[in-house]
Design an enzyme around this catalytic site. Structure first.
Site, short mmCIF file in Angstrom:
data_model
loop_
_atom_site.label_atom_id
_atom_site.label_comp_id
_atom_site.label_asym_id
_atom_site.label_seq_id
_atom_site.Cartn_x
_atom_site.Cartn_y
_atom_site.Cartn_z
N ARG A 168 60.55 -17.92 16.93
CA ARG A 168 60.61 -19.51 16.64
C ARG A 168 59.57 -19.82 15.52
O ARG A 168 58.39 -19.88 15.91
CB ARG A 168 60.18 -20.37 17.79
CG ARG A 168 60.55 -21.93 17.71
CD ARG A 168 60.57 -22.62 18.84
NE ARG A 168 59.40 -22.63 19.71
CZ ARG A 168 59.45 -23.66 20.87
NH1 ARG A 168 60.30 -24.71 20.87
NH2 ARG A 168 58.36 -23.33 21.61
N ASP A 204 52.88 -26.73 26.57
CA ASP A 204 52.51 -26.37 25.36
C ASP A 204 52.37 -27.76 24.56
O ASP A 204 52.19 -28.77 25.27
CB ASP A 204 53.84 -25.75 24.72
CG ASP A 204 55.13 -26.33 25.15
OD1 ASP A 204 55.27 -27.71 25.10
OD2 ASP A 204 56.08 -25.73 24.59
#
Length: 414
Positions: A52, A328
């Site tokens: 990613r 996150d």
């Protein structure tokens, strides 16, 4: 998934070391020795690697082109592809990317053009680069068919990202009091606007031949903790909901949850076969926000989690377990967006005061004192907490809505 985005604090050292780790992983030579002396290496059966890159809104300040920092997404993508694409194809797999933060089909088209250009430049087979797309913005929620079309030769799956999706709704519509959202615990995936997007994603994928991948199970199971079973039961219930909506699988934040989640999706379900019989999702369904109930406990929790995460991120760690949940960047984004919106609209606590900048700063001071109690003065952690508090204050008390936390915080990283 190897993540240079929301689970990554983009220090220069961490970003480059991440690329080295990826090269070694593709070569199958990567090893690790833990603090306890235990050695780790790859086995014979490997999961498919996905990478990613950072979103299109970010830059990599350490690499310049014509005196301008390069787009961080292209840096992460290009470095990995250049060093590993041929090796991956020779091993019978492919370069797989997980694309975040898309807001429109035009951005999907841009990525497809980047993939086409890369294949020609590196002499790779056409459409050998594959991708999945994360639906985590309210704008992309209205354009899933179009996004699938633009990436039709490469798309493997769409995935739904709940926290960033709610953050995006506040970012684009939060100035309007009709879209004042309640506290995080009152926003499960059964909430009408979230469930509507989730079902719509499954329907779009099945019409277009892509997989529908469920949300991240963020729980971190802890051996011997009686609360772990309760957390696992919640994961199972949530994954059963996704299976009933037609999803083929889901993400997990901890490998201990792999067999738990896999067992749900491996179980035959008549409900999942009927997922596409759900009535058509309308514009109003995607924008149906529940009543804004907000408790003082939730306000304090948003402040505390943001401070703890930001301190970790400033220290170079972008993925951290807080209260048995893997957090996150999306965690801070939804927390600070909610507090900003509550202040902006003078939301009221039940039987309590109005949420104001003054109340927020009082709670910020209290939580800072509680969290840093016992920390050594002048230590790096203490300094990071101080910066974290200043960042959070700037994010939630500004007149306008700061678009991304990382745009403000990136300058504090080396």
């Amino acid at each position: 998934m190897a993540d240079f985005e929301d689970s990554h604090s983009p220090t220069w050292e961490g970003t480059v070391q991440g690329q080295v780790n990826l090269r070694d992983a593709v070569d199958r030579t990567i090893t690790y020795v833990g603090p306890d002396g235990r050695k780790y290496k790859l086995g014979n059966k490997l999961a498919t690697l996905m990478v990613r890159p950072r979103g299109l809104h970010l830059v990599e300040k350490h690499v310049l082109t014509e005196s301008q920092p390069v787009p961080a997404s292209l840096f992460d993508y290009g470095l990995f592809l250049y060093h590993n694409s041929r090796n991956l194809i020779d091993k019978g797999t492919a370069p797989y990317f997980y694309i975040p933060k898309l807001e429109s089909y035009q951005e999907a088209r841009l990525w497809n053009e980047i993939f086409d250009y890369s294949e020609k430049a590196l002499k790779l087979p056409h459409a050998s680069i594959k991708c999945s797309v994360l639906i985590e913005t309210i704008l992309a929620g209205f354009q899933m068919d179009e996004i699938l079309y633009e990436l039709r030769e490469r798309i493997t799956a769409l995935n739904f990202g709940r926290w960033d999706y709610i953050f995006s709704l506040i970012k684009f519509l939060g100035h309007d009091p009709r879209f004042l959202v309640p506290e995080r615990p009152l926003l499960p995936m059964t909430t009408p606007f979230l469930k509507s997007c989730s079902v719509l994603l499954s329907q779009a994928c099945h019409r277009r031949g892509a997989y529908a991948i469920g949300g991240m199970a963020a729980q971190v199971p802890i051996k011997g903790d009686p609360r772990s079973q309760e957390a696992i039961d919640k994961v199972v219930a949530d994954k059963k909901r996704e299976a009933a909506e037609g999803y083929e699988g889901a993400w997990v934040a901890h490998p201990g949850l792999v067999p738990v989640v896999k067992s749900v999706f491996d179980e035959p379900s008549l409900e999942s076969k009927n997922a596409n019989l759900i009535a058509e999702i309308t514009r109003e369904d995607l924008l149906s926000v529940p009543e804004p109930k907000i408790s003082e406990q939730a306000l304090k929790a948003n402040v505390a989690v943001s401070i703890k995460y930001l301190e970790s991120w400033l220290g170079g760690l972008g993925c951290v377990a807080i209260n048995n949940l893997m957090e996150d960047t999306a965690t801070v984004e939804i927390c600070r967006a909610q507090v900003w919106q509550w202040i902006h609209h003078s939301a009221k606590l039940p039987d309590g005061p109005t949420i104001t900048q003054e109340l927020f700063r009082t709670i910020l001071g209290q939580e800072m004192a509680r969290i840093t109690a016992g920390a050594r003065p002048q230590s790096q952690a203490t300094n990071n907490y101080k910066i974290a508090g200043e960042l959070l204050d700037a994010l939630v008390t500004s007149d306008g809505f700061p678009e991304f936390m990382t745009l403000l915080a990136y300058n504090y990283l080396r």
